[in-house]
Design an enzyme around this catalytic site. Structure first.
Site, PDB file in Angstrom:
ATOM      1  N   HIS A 299       0.864  -1.168   0.000  1.00 65.90           N
ATOM      2  CA  HIS A 299       0.000   0.000   0.000  1.00 65.90           C
ATOM      3  C   HIS A 299       0.912   1.233   0.000  1.00 65.90           C
ATOM      4  O   HIS A 299       1.633   1.448   0.959  1.00 65.90           O
ATOM      5  CB  HIS A 299      -0.861  -0.072   1.258  1.00 65.90           C
ATOM      6  CG  HIS A 299      -1.894   0.980   1.356  1.00 65.90           C
ATOM      7  ND1 HIS A 299      -3.047   0.942   0.610  1.00 65.90           N
ATOM      8  CD2 HIS A 299      -1.961   2.108   2.102  1.00 65.90           C
ATOM      9  CE1 HIS A 299      -3.786   1.991   0.906  1.00 65.90           C
ATOM     10  NE2 HIS A 299      -3.151   2.719   1.809  1.00 65.90           N
ATOM     11  N   ASP A 301       0.700   4.973   0.170  1.00 68.83           N
ATOM     12  CA  ASP A 301      -0.141   6.153   0.328  1.00 68.83           C
ATOM     13  C   ASP A 301       0.401   7.234  -0.598  1.00 68.83           C
ATOM     14  O   ASP A 301       1.575   7.596  -0.514  1.00 68.83           O
ATOM     15  CB  ASP A 301      -0.166   6.602   1.793  1.00 68.83           C
ATOM     16  CG  ASP A 301      -1.089   5.707   2.616  1.00 68.83           C
ATOM     17  OD1 ASP A 301      -2.180   5.378   2.123  1.00 68.83           O
ATOM     18  OD2 ASP A 301      -0.716   5.326   3.740  1.00 68.83           O
ATOM     19  N   ASP A 412      -7.819   0.825   2.408  1.00 66.07           N
ATOM     20  CA  ASP A 412      -7.660   1.846   3.441  1.00 66.07           C
ATOM     21  C   ASP A 412      -8.447   3.085   3.062  1.00 66.07           C
ATOM     22  O   ASP A 412      -8.011   3.856   2.230  1.00 66.07           O
ATOM     23  CB  ASP A 412      -6.154   2.174   3.529  1.00 66.07           C
ATOM     24  CG  ASP A 412      -5.842   3.146   4.637  1.00 66.07           C
ATOM     25  OD1 ASP A 412      -6.639   3.261   5.575  1.00 66.07           O
ATOM     26  OD2 ASP A 412      -4.780   3.791   4.561  1.00 66.07           O
ATOM     27  N   HIS A 627      -6.992   9.211  -0.176  1.00 64.74           N
ATOM     28  CA  HIS A 627      -7.648   9.015   1.130  1.00 64.74           C
ATOM     29  C   HIS A 627      -6.926   9.573   2.352  1.00 64.74           C
ATOM     30  O   HIS A 627      -7.411   9.397   3.467  1.00 64.74           O
ATOM     31  CB  HIS A 627      -8.015   7.544   1.333  1.00 64.74           C
ATOM     32  CG  HIS A 627      -6.841   6.603   1.416  1.00 64.74           C
ATOM     33  ND1 HIS A 627      -6.534   5.725   0.407  1.00 64.74           N
ATOM     34  CD2 HIS A 627      -5.911   6.393   2.365  1.00 64.74           C
ATOM     35  CE1 HIS A 627      -5.470   5.024   0.750  1.00 64.74           C
ATOM     36  NE2 HIS A 627      -5.078   5.397   1.932  1.00 64.74           N
TER      37      HIS A 627
HETATM   38 ZN   LIG Z   1      -3.602   4.429   3.082  1.00 65.46          ZN
END
Ligand SMILES: [Zn+2]
Length: 1077
Positions: A299, A301, A412, A627
């Protein structure tokens, strides 16, 4: 062999606890016995940085303290650095162990020259370069400029497996970014960064490893975990403990050869013969169901505790390491989402993208997944934004990989809009994966695998990894948890285990892949008390298995409506400026597309539809919906240097486009008329009626303003609205007799806001009852009546240096009288609070069990009481342009132009305005803010009037065009019929050859216009689209404009040249019609 007649050697039964605890010693890298255990043999030989065998020099990219850490000069291209070095333009200096590099966010380059001893090379064994500078780095081949592998720092991912070559000479570069995997937080990772951190060189060495010792390390680790973690009553647990202890007895720290004996012993007793091999996954009893599917991911971000600029580098570090692993582990499959990240990689490293990554996609090892532009927030983006997330995401995947994803991948995120299922369905997606919902801090979500149905009934086959993480380390325990915590095992007993370092990127490691092989091998040999783990089946294969075993999903339970996330409720409000700019960007993009579509049709010779610019503006808008960005949970530099300038640029460039289009449409001529971009008020004409004269009465306590429709009383001492009365019916909408607010509406209130953790993210339940009404009023005065409005201004003192100026106005423009709103503009000057939450309250004379909140292309109803813990959890909810609280006979809507947090309980409606968290951005929301909102008191229940008024408050820009184009302009598209059907957007068909879109996929030599409509309130509805375009064909299309869902009949109006297209929409249906002409 026979049974001894006499026992001369009595044996004891081992004490379980002691024999279990002993196992840790064997592979412990620290402690008292390291050199008496296996770690002694990990290296056959090692040479640490000596500037002879291991030569390391460094070059620091200039970094002026206090300057923007994301500007391109701080992050020069690989090509420019390597070229400059070849030309001897850079001064590389000798590096030493423990030397510091920095400061935070700067870039340091290392040049590595290795001279490997010949006997090492001659061994033919795999040799390693070890590097750890506590920061993130990537190995670059100076000849191809391709990345090889990455270093994560601080003991994570420190090894580069040197490609075999005979002369033992190596030369390569390492680009390091001076930040950790999780940024540079001071004290805690989610604190504001320390901008002056230095990163120390801990390791630079060549190693000739003992691969047997390393193999035994993994064997023993998994065996020891089985001994510790399997159920007490299983023979597998007891046997694992016995074998592991015997292995330790066999080991001799003075004899390297004992390592192999230990391995052979363990393997003969507890593993099958494929434990080091990818074939392990095709062994074992095929009749036993797989219970855990391992899927590699990292993941990344897109911004969080680091800026977008660093993410661009995280992508290449993470993904190049994965591509290298794929060569070594044929079973290994990796998924990566977010078209934006692929686009950045293509821009920064086209060779790696085309020559390394694309072949891995073709070989089914690297799987682009998700279908959205970024892993976006789903609470706050508008309906059109969500539609475009998929539109650009899927089109990017189709263009570069020839595939679209059928899984929306969103592990997420901080809440799940009830329109996601429909928007996914319209975008070729029928499956969903998420994980965050398991963080709920009040109620535990009851399913792992289920059908999620949105407000229109569309459903997605949904899975939440039962291990409750998307960054598993592939520990034995992760596999066990994935199997044991499955909440849907009565329907479907398997689950996904998403393994790989994540959030800051990284991804799976060799160690994880080795561990999984051992776990499967143990399961093959000892039965499935050790879960049957499968690696090498992709996500699609998993979902197909779900369908196969659940009667095509029909046996699974259903969850209807939103998946309300019981956490992070502060993210509806944090970072107000970014949220305001997001709303504005969405409005401006809508306006540009509305006008540009029409201009491109009316003036095909003088105006080209600006599709390239629009794609770019949409991409940047969608990027900021990531997000952590839009919800407000990033560090300050993301907002200061990236998101806010980026969104401001979207607004400015839209303004430039709008200006240009008006010029094309001759808006500057004398004979111009005013148009809007809302279908129900397009041609505003010029017949402006004279406003009525408002009446303002002053009594001892109140000013009462009247516009002939409403009487609005404002208290002279408190500045609050104490009455809103319908003059004709006498209906009172404000309630100051009952409930906790007896001051009146537009009452500002400050709540204490100290969540348990996660400041920018959370506001907690207990805050609701710790509040103070702001009643220190400096001034309440009547404003001069101008521009068709009359009103009162109130100045509220918040603190010595922070004030709120709020203007309460009523329209006196006759055209607006039948839908009179009380309009409020509030300016909070110099908001400088610490951990306080500013809201504004409206006590209303309404009672109902539910209130309605606008969401993407529809409304969500939520409770106004606290009956159950599920209701309690919704003490703060997300809304878009309006919230409405209605009884059968009357109601009140609160409309807004930039806010998202709201709550309605008892007789109190409350709009959330500003927060003041101090982490991870220490200065979040400080400064001055202007917010517009309106109170709309209405007869009867929530109706289309609220929907329209909320649009009018937001889409309020008017445009001038020549009268010559007037009727043609308006008649390109109109809508009549049920007013709850909203014509929301128009755009040119993406595949029209003439517009030449970068996202065109099947160019068509026609002209087309796409018209988006939706049913806004929840009921089957009928309407007619009307156009003066010379229609050839009308089709209902999917959100990607690729699939025809339906041929649509249309007819010519006998009286003129217009075409009628009758449409019927289901409750909350979103429909796109493509007009081909
Ligand atoms: Zn995230």
């Amino acid at each position: 062999m026979s049974f001894d007649r006499v026992n001369y050697d009595p044996k004891f039964k081992p004490v379980k606890g002691i024999y279990e605890d002993r196992l840790r010693q064997f592979i412990s890298k620290g402690g008292d016995y390291r050199d008496l255990n296996l770690p002694k043999f990990y290296d056959k030989q090692r040479i640490v940085l000596d500037q002879n065998h291991v030569k390391l020099t460094w070059y620091q990219v200039p970094f002026e303290s206090g300057s923007s850490p994301v500007s391109p000069d701080k992050r020069p291209s690989w090509e420019s650095i390597i070229k400059a070095d070849k030309n001897n333009e850079l001064k590389f200096q000798n590096a030493s162990i423990n030397q510091p590099f920095g400061p935070s966010w700067s870039t340091t380059w290392f040049k590595v020259e290795l001279n490997i001893p010949q006997d090492w090379v001659d061994s033919g064994e795999q040799l390693i370069f070890q590097f750890d500078c506590s920061n993130e780095g990537v190995v670059i081949d100076p000849n191809t400029l391709n990345p090889q592998t990455a270093f994560s720092g601080n003991g994570e991912r420190t090894e580069y497996l040197l490609p075999k070559q005979k002369n033992g000479q190596y030369s390569f570069y390492i680009e390091t970014g001076n930040n950790g995997m999780f940024g540079c937080g001071e004290g805690s990772t989610i604190n504001p960064p320390d901008n002056n951190r230095y990163f120390h060189l801990q390791k630079a060495a060549i190693v000739w490893p003992d691969w047997n010792a390393r193999g035994l390390y993994i064997d023993f680790w998994m065996l020891g975990d089985a001994a510790r973690e399997l159920p007490d009553d299983s023979w597998q647990k007891n046997r694992a403990r016995t074998i592991a202890n015997k292995c330790m007895d066999l080991f001799d720290p003075m004899d390297r050869a004992s390592v192999l004996k230990c391995r052979e012993y363990i393997h003969s007793e507890y593993f099958d013969k494929f434990s080091d091999d990818d074939q392990v996954y095709s062994q074992g009893d095929p009749n036993i169901f797989t219970t855990v599917y391992g899927i590699g991911n990292c993941h990344i971000d897109t911004a969080w505790l680091w800026p977008f600029a660093e993410t661009r580098r995280k992508i290449v570090r993470s993904w190049s390491s994965q591509c290298t692993l794929m060569d070594e582990y044929p079973e290994y499959q990796f998924v990566a989402s977010q078209a934006q990240q692929f686009k950045w990689l293509l821009e920064d490293h086209p060779d790696f993208f085309n020559k390394v990554l694309v072949p891995k996609v073709q070989q089914s090892q690297f799987f682009p997944i998700g279908g959205s532009w970024v892993e976006n927030d789903t609470n706050i983006p508008s309906g059109e934004s969500l539609a475009r997330q998929f539109f650009l995401g899927q089109r990017f995947f189709l263009k570069y990989f020839g595939i679209k994803s059928d899984v929306f991948w969103l592990p997420d995120t901080f809440g799940y809009s009830s329109q996601i299922p429909q928007l996914c369905k319209l975008s070729g997606i029928d499956k969903f994966l998420t994980q965050k919902l398991s963080w709920n801090n009040i109620n535990s979500f009851p399913h792992s695998t289920f059908n999620w149905a949105g407000i229109d009934g569309s459903q997605l086959l949904t899975h939440m990894p039962p291990g409750n993480t998307y960054t598993a380390d592939s520990h034995f325990g992760d596999v066990l948890r994935t199997s044991r915590q499955n909440k849907s095992s009565e329907f479907y007993g398997a689950g996904l285990m998403l393994y790989g370092k994540g959030d800051g990127g990284g991804g799976p490691t060799r160690e994880m892949l080795e561990k999984m092989r051992r776990i499967r091998s143990m399961s093959n040999r000892n039965g499935n008390v050790i879960p049957k783990l499968q690696v090498g089946t992709n996500v699609d294969g998993f979902y197909q298995d779900v369908l196969k075993r659940t009667n095509n999903g029909n046996d699974l339970p259903t969850w209807c409506g939103e998946l309300y996330f019981e956490f992070h409720r502060g993210t509806y409000t944090s970072q107000a400026q970014t949220k305001r700019l997001m709303r504005l960007s969405e409005v401006k993009l809508h306006d540009v597309e509305w006008l540009a579509t029409k201009a491109s049709i009316l003036c095909p010779d003088s105006f080209k539809y600006p599709v390239e610019k629009l794609s770019e503006l949409w991409e940047n808008t969608l990027l900021c919906q990531f997000h952590d960005v839009l919800p407000g949970s990033c560090i300050e530099i993301v907002y200061k240097y990236e998101a806010i300038p980026m969104l401001q640029k979207v607004v400015n460039e839209c303004d430039n486009l709008l200006e240009h289009i008006q010029t094309v449409l001759k808006g500057n001529t004398e004979s111009s008329l005013t148009v809007s971009t809302l279908s129900w008020q397009e041609n505003l004409g010029s017949n402006v009626q004279a406003p009525i004269v408002p009446n303002i009465e002053e009594s001892t306590d109140n000013y009462t303003i009247s516009n002939g429709v409403l009487n609005v009383s404002v208290n002279k001492n408190l500045g609050t609205i104490t009455s809103i009365k319908d003059i004709n019916t006498g209906t009172e909408y404000i309630d100051i007799e009952n409930g906790r607010n007896k001051n009146g509406a537009n009452q500002f209130v400050i709540f204490d806001d100290k969540p348990l953790s996660w400041q920018a993210w959370d506001t907690e339940l207990y805050s609701v009852n710790q509040f103070k009404y702001l009643t220190d009023i400096e001034e309440v005065k009547v404003l001069p009546t101008t521009d068709g409005v009359c009103g009162i201004e109130v100045i509220v003192k918040v603190s010595e240096d922070c004030k709120i100026r709020t203007k309460i106005t009523l329209p006196t423009d006759k055209a607006k009288l039948d839908e009179t709103t009380v309009d409020i503009t509030t300016t909070v000057e110099n908001w400088n609070a610490r951990n306080k939450f500013l809201k504004v309250e409206f006590p209303v004379n309404i009672r109902n069990d539910t209130a309605s909140y606008e969401t993407q292309f529809g409304i969500m109803k939520r409770p106004t009481h606290y009956n159950t813990s599920w209701d309690v959890a919704k003490f703060e909810v997300c809304h878009h342009k309006f919230a409405d609280y209605s009884e059968y006979t009357k109601g009140v809507s609160i409309l807004n132009n930039c806010k998202y947090g709201f709550s309605t309980h008892g007789n109190l409606m409350r709009l959330s305005l500003l927060r003041s968290p101090k982490a991870p951005d220490a200065h979040a929301d400080m400064g001055t803010h202007e917010i517009k909102y309106s109170i709309y008191p209405h007869k009867g229940q929530l109706s289309y009037k609220t929907v329209r008024l909320a649009h009018e408050l937001n889409y309020n820009q008017k445009f001038r065009i020549s009268k010559e184009f007037g009727s043609q302009f308006n008649n390109i598209i109109r809508i009549i019929g049920d007013e709850n059907v909203i014509l929301s957007n128009i755009k040119r068909g993406e595949d029209d050859v003439i517009i030449n879109s970068p996202y065109a996929l099947k160019p068509e030599n026609t002209n087309s216009m796409v018209v988006r409509v939706y049913e806004s309130l929840g009921g089957e509805s009928h309407a007619k689209l009307i156009t003066n375009l010379p229609l050839q064909r009308v089709v209902k299309v999917d959100n990607l404009e690729l699939e025809v869902l339906e041929e649509v009949n249309f007819s010519k109006t006998p009286s003129n040249d217009d075409f009628n297209i009758p449409i019927t929409l289901r409750a909350f249906e979103i429909a796109s019609y493509k007009f081909i002409f």
